[in-house]
Design a protein around this motif. Structure first.
Motif, PDB file in Angstrom:
ATOM      1  N   PRO A 173      -9.886  63.888  73.672  1.00  0.00           N
ATOM      2  CA  PRO A 173     -10.147  64.317  72.293  1.00  0.00           C
ATOM      3  C   PRO A 173     -11.630  64.618  72.115  1.00  0.00           C
ATOM      4  CG  PRO A 173      -8.833  62.305  72.341  1.00  0.00           C
ATOM      5  CD  PRO A 173      -9.285  62.549  73.743  1.00  0.00           C
ATOM      6  N   ASP A 175     -13.309  66.881  73.548  1.00  0.00           N
ATOM      7  CA  ASP A 175     -13.828  67.669  74.655  1.00  0.00           C
ATOM      8  C   ASP A 175     -13.476  69.146  74.423  1.00  0.00           C
ATOM      9  OD1 ASP A 175     -15.041  68.396  76.978  1.00  0.00           O
ATOM     10  OD2 ASP A 175     -13.708  67.287  78.308  1.00  0.00           O
ATOM     11  N   TRP A 177     -12.043  72.279  75.881  1.00  0.00           N
ATOM     12  CA  TRP A 177     -11.276  72.791  77.012  1.00  0.00           C
ATOM     13  C   TRP A 177     -11.787  74.160  77.440  1.00  0.00           C
ATOM     14  CZ3 TRP A 177      -8.540  77.366  77.026  1.00  0.00           C
ATOM     15  CH2 TRP A 177      -8.258  77.943  75.794  1.00  0.00           C
ATOM     16  N   HIS A 305      -3.856  68.864  75.933  1.00  0.00           N
ATOM     17  CA  HIS A 305      -4.031  67.544  75.332  1.00  0.00           C
ATOM     18  C   HIS A 305      -2.835  66.655  75.654  1.00  0.00           C
ATOM     19  CE1 HIS A 305      -7.663  68.577  73.173  1.00  0.00           C
ATOM     20  NE2 HIS A 305      -7.085  69.669  72.715  1.00  0.00           N
ATOM     21  N   ALA A 334     -10.976  58.889  71.305  1.00  0.00           N
ATOM     22  CA  ALA A 334      -9.853  59.181  70.416  1.00  0.00           C
ATOM     23  C   ALA A 334     -10.100  58.620  69.017  1.00  0.00           C
ATOM     24  CB  ALA A 334      -8.567  58.590  70.986  1.00  0.00           C
ATOM     25  N   MET A 522      -1.033  65.823  69.095  1.00  0.00           N
ATOM     26  CA  MET A 522      -2.276  65.579  69.834  1.00  0.00           C
ATOM     27  C   MET A 522      -3.261  66.734  69.669  1.00  0.00           C
ATOM     28  SD  MET A 522      -1.352  63.592  73.349  1.00  0.00           S
ATOM     29  CE  MET A 522      -1.399  61.785  73.296  1.00  0.00           C
ATOM     30  N   ALA A 526      -6.784  65.724  68.119  1.00  0.00           N
ATOM     31  CA  ALA A 526      -7.971  65.913  68.958  1.00  0.00           C
ATOM     32  C   ALA A 526      -9.117  66.551  68.192  1.00  0.00           C
ATOM     33  CB  ALA A 526      -7.622  66.758  70.176  1.00  0.00           C
ATOM     34  N   ASP A 530     -14.016  60.716  66.532  1.00  0.00           N
ATOM     35  CA  ASP A 530     -13.605  59.486  67.210  1.00  0.00           C
ATOM     36  C   ASP A 530     -13.691  58.288  66.262  1.00  0.00           C
ATOM     37  OD1 ASP A 530     -16.279  58.209  67.374  1.00  0.00           O
ATOM     38  OD2 ASP A 530     -16.734  59.835  68.764  1.00  0.00           O
ATOM     39  N   TRP A 554      -2.621  57.046  72.679  1.00  0.00           N
ATOM     40  CA  TRP A 554      -3.140  58.271  73.297  1.00  0.00           C
ATOM     41  C   TRP A 554      -2.816  58.259  74.790  1.00  0.00           C
ATOM     42  CZ3 TRP A 554      -5.033  61.763  69.830  1.00  0.00           C
ATOM     43  CH2 TRP A 554      -5.413  62.989  70.370  1.00  0.00           C
TER      44      TRP A 554
END
Length: 670
Positions: A173, A175, A177, A305, A334, A522, A526, A530, A554
């Protein structure tokens, strides 16, 4: 016409005087090559992979040259190629092998696969002058992002060394991609290879293109998608064919892009339905990408995810490695996830909670985030106003009187409209109990926006769904109502996330309901900050449900492992291979009687065609359509496809039965 005996007297030609061609025909029993004579005038341009026109049974048809030969096994007279349409060798040897493998995997014809793989020709575009860019000079990749995953650094190093490393990656979460995919592509390009990335939709194409062009010269990055005009798409596709691209980013059909020296194939969010081709032979882009990685001996990466059972099966089989962060890192990245049952809204003391259909605890988390100046994300399963209705007395789903499709309310105060045929039903009455009262089964995004707007007066409400998708939103306080896949991104993440109407996702009668629900949850969660930054995700569902537990912990890998085990117990893909055969009773029966099914094949059915599934082509509404299933073990998938493919060809040659539709491992079995 020319006899075979005269071939020896013909002048020598490059590659031989015979062209073995594959006509682009629609009948399955003619899915084979035919030999034609190449004249000396055509010899220079009639090369393998070029488009030609041939006379076949008295009519002119398009074809591709499969190979040039010096001899033929045809004993009669050979016809000549009518003409070479284009000297451009659009069908490369690598893509040809892939086309043959996809046709064998999905019991289809090569002509159908070629229509998916090679875009229609534009002569004007072919004549345009092409300047190939120089090979880009790339800076070394900073491995810090990949090193958050124990195996990530080693995977990146393998790409830089040109090794065929294959991995299934679970994205943390928060990050990016797109950054990680772009870094993997750079690593492959620095090793002297090219890279290919397949994503579900245009929004993902644009996002990954931005990340890639920040690291790679824009001239070396080509984006391919269905949204481009025919000329633009063909121009870009030709630039790939001619060696002008080092990275191709595209939607499902781009998996066939003719990249030379392919070093890496990447697939993002392989559980998205958009990656399944709706045209025959119905291949899935993930499967085609992995076939291509296997045939080309290149690296592969599946990222998301969540995780599909198919991707997890690749890891279990040892074909791919796990790239997953440690539990400590996952917990730190997360948001905090809270599950609340949706029963008892009416008992809430907070009037706003009743208005917004939310427990007071969820409402409070939204208020806290808004007070802190952060936006709040609300995910609802459907767009529209009230996309599904039921009887208010007996809860029977309200259906159209003409086609039995589900009825919906497109707007406040409007009449009910069928979602299948579009007919209006101004006077609803339950066909089971006769009641004229109705209730909402699922509340759509626009209705949710209305309700939350009343619960949070003065707060901006942004709706992202359907044709009005918002790509990004600011950090200020706002309520963002979005359907799955349409969630806008924010610079610093959402302060809170609310996942509504979860039973509408989990309660579907679908093989992939739990897997798809977790994937959608998710993807939205995400985007939330956090837990240390105060991020909270509230899912309105019972906490005891395994899918809800996977979200709270998660743990997409554990959920995929359990899903794969469950499917193995009940005999469902990917633990087995299943073919669905749709058609009228006589045609389906004849097909299966003709097919030499592998040992252990288990026919299941027949059953009526599932509701909502389109009828096979050529069968009118007056005929009953059935579905038969054929199940085999994992080791017999190709044998099953070959048996059905051969049987389709036999029935096609006879012409005595209507066409049937065969799908191998479809997403939705019914």
């Amino acid at each position: 016409m020319v006899s075979v005996e005269r071939l020896e007297s013909e002048p020598a030609e490059p590659g031989g005087p015979i062209a073995r061609v594959l006509p682009m025909l629609t009948v399955p029993h003619l899915d084979r090559e035919f030999d034609y004579l190449v004249t000396p005038e055509q010899a220079e341009h009639a090369l393998p992979g070029t488009r030609v026109r041939v006379r076949f049974h008295g009519r002119l048809v398009d074809a591709f040259i499969w190979e040039r030969r010096a001899d033929t096994d045809h004993t009669g007279r050979l016809g000549r190629l009518e003409r070479v349409i284009s000297a451009e060798p659009v069908l490369t040897a690598e893509v040809r092998r892939l086309v043959e493998a996809v046709a064998a995997r999905y019991a289809g014809s090569r002509a159908d696969v070629l229509r998916l793989a090679i875009p229609p020709r534009h002569a004007r575009v072919e004549r345009e002058a092409v300047e190939l860019p120089e090979a880009p000079v790339l800076e070394p990749v900073n491995p810090a992002g990949w090193q958050r995953y124990p195996a990530g650094g080693a995977y990146l190093a393998a790409l830089e060394e040109g090794r065929a490393a294959r991995a299934v990656w679970q994205v943390l979460p928060g990050d990016s991609w797109t950054d990680r995919f772009a870094e993997a592509a750079v690593a492959a390009i620095r090793a002297g290879r090219t890279a290919l990335a397949i994503v579900p939709d245009q929004r993902d194409v644009d996002a990954l293109s931005r990340a890639a062009t920040a690291r790679i010269d824009e001239s070396a990055v080509v984006a391919l998608s269905a949204g481009l005009g025919p000329a633009t798409r063909y121009r870009r596709w030709l630039s790939v064919l001619r060696g002008g691209a080092r990275l191709v980013i595209g939607t499902r059909s781009a998996v066939f892009a003719p990249l030379p020296e392919l070093g890496l194939v990447m697939v993002w969010d392989d559980g998205d339905d958009s990656l399944a081709e709706p045209r025959a032979p119905y291949p899935h882009a993930r499967e085609v990408a992995m076939l291509r990685a296997h045939l080309s001996g290149c690296a592969a990466l599946i990222g998301g995810h969540a995780r599909t059972a198919e991707a997890h099966a690749l890891v279990n089989a040892g074909w791919a490695h796990d790239v997953v962060a440690s539990r400590t890192v996952v917990r730190a990245a997360a948001p905090r996830v809270v599950a609340l049952d949706d029963s008892g809204y009416a008992d809430e003391r907070d009037a706003a909670a009743r208005t917004a259909r939310l427990p007071a605890v969820a409402l409070q988390s939204a208020r806290t985030a808004l007070a802190a100046g952060a936006p709040v994300l609300v995910q609802v399963p459907r767009r529209g106003y009230v996309p599904s209705l039921a009887c208010g007395r007996c809860r029977t789903i309200a259906r159209c009187r003409h086609c039995t499709g589900p009825l919906s309310l497109p707007e406040r105060g409007g009449a009910a409209v069928c979602r299948w045929c579009g007919r209006v039903d101004p006077a609803l009455r339950c066909g089971r109990c006769g009641s004229d009262s109705v209730r909402a089964v699922v509340i759509g995004a626009r209705r949710t926006a209305e309700e939350l707007g009343r619960a949070f007066p003065g707060t901006p409400v942004i709706t992202s769904a359907g044709d009005t998708i918002v790509d990004r939103t600011d950090d200020g306080p706002a309520l963002v109502i979005a359907t799955p896949g349409a969630e806008p991104r924010t610079p610093n993440g959402y302060g809170a996330g609310l996942l509504l109407d979860s039973w509408a996702l989990l309660g579907r009668q679908d093989l992939r309901a739990a897997e798809d629900t977790l994937r959608r949850w998710m993807a939205a969660a995400a985007l939330v900050r956090d837990r240390d930054a105060g991020g909270v995700v509230t899912v309105v569902a019972e906490s005891s449900i395994p899918t809800v537990q996977a979200l709270i912990r998660w743990d997409p890998v554990g959920h995929a492992d359990a899903e794969l085990g469950t499917r193995a117990e009940v005999g469902l893909p990917p633990a087995v291979h299943i073919a669905t055969v749709d058609g009228d009773v006589e045609s389906v029966t004849a097909l299966l009687e003709q097919a030499r099914l592998p040992d252990g094949a288990e026919p299941l059915g027949p059953v009526p065609l599932p509701p909502g599934v389109r009828r096979p082509a050529g069968i009118g509404d007056e005929s009953a359509v059935i579905r038969m299933l054929v199940r085999v073990g994992r080791d017999h998938g190709l044998a099953l496809a070959a048996a059905l493919r051969d049987s389709i060809g036999v029935l096609s040659a006879r012409g005595s039965h209507r066409p049937v539709r065969v799908q191998i491992d479809p997403l939705h079995i019914g």
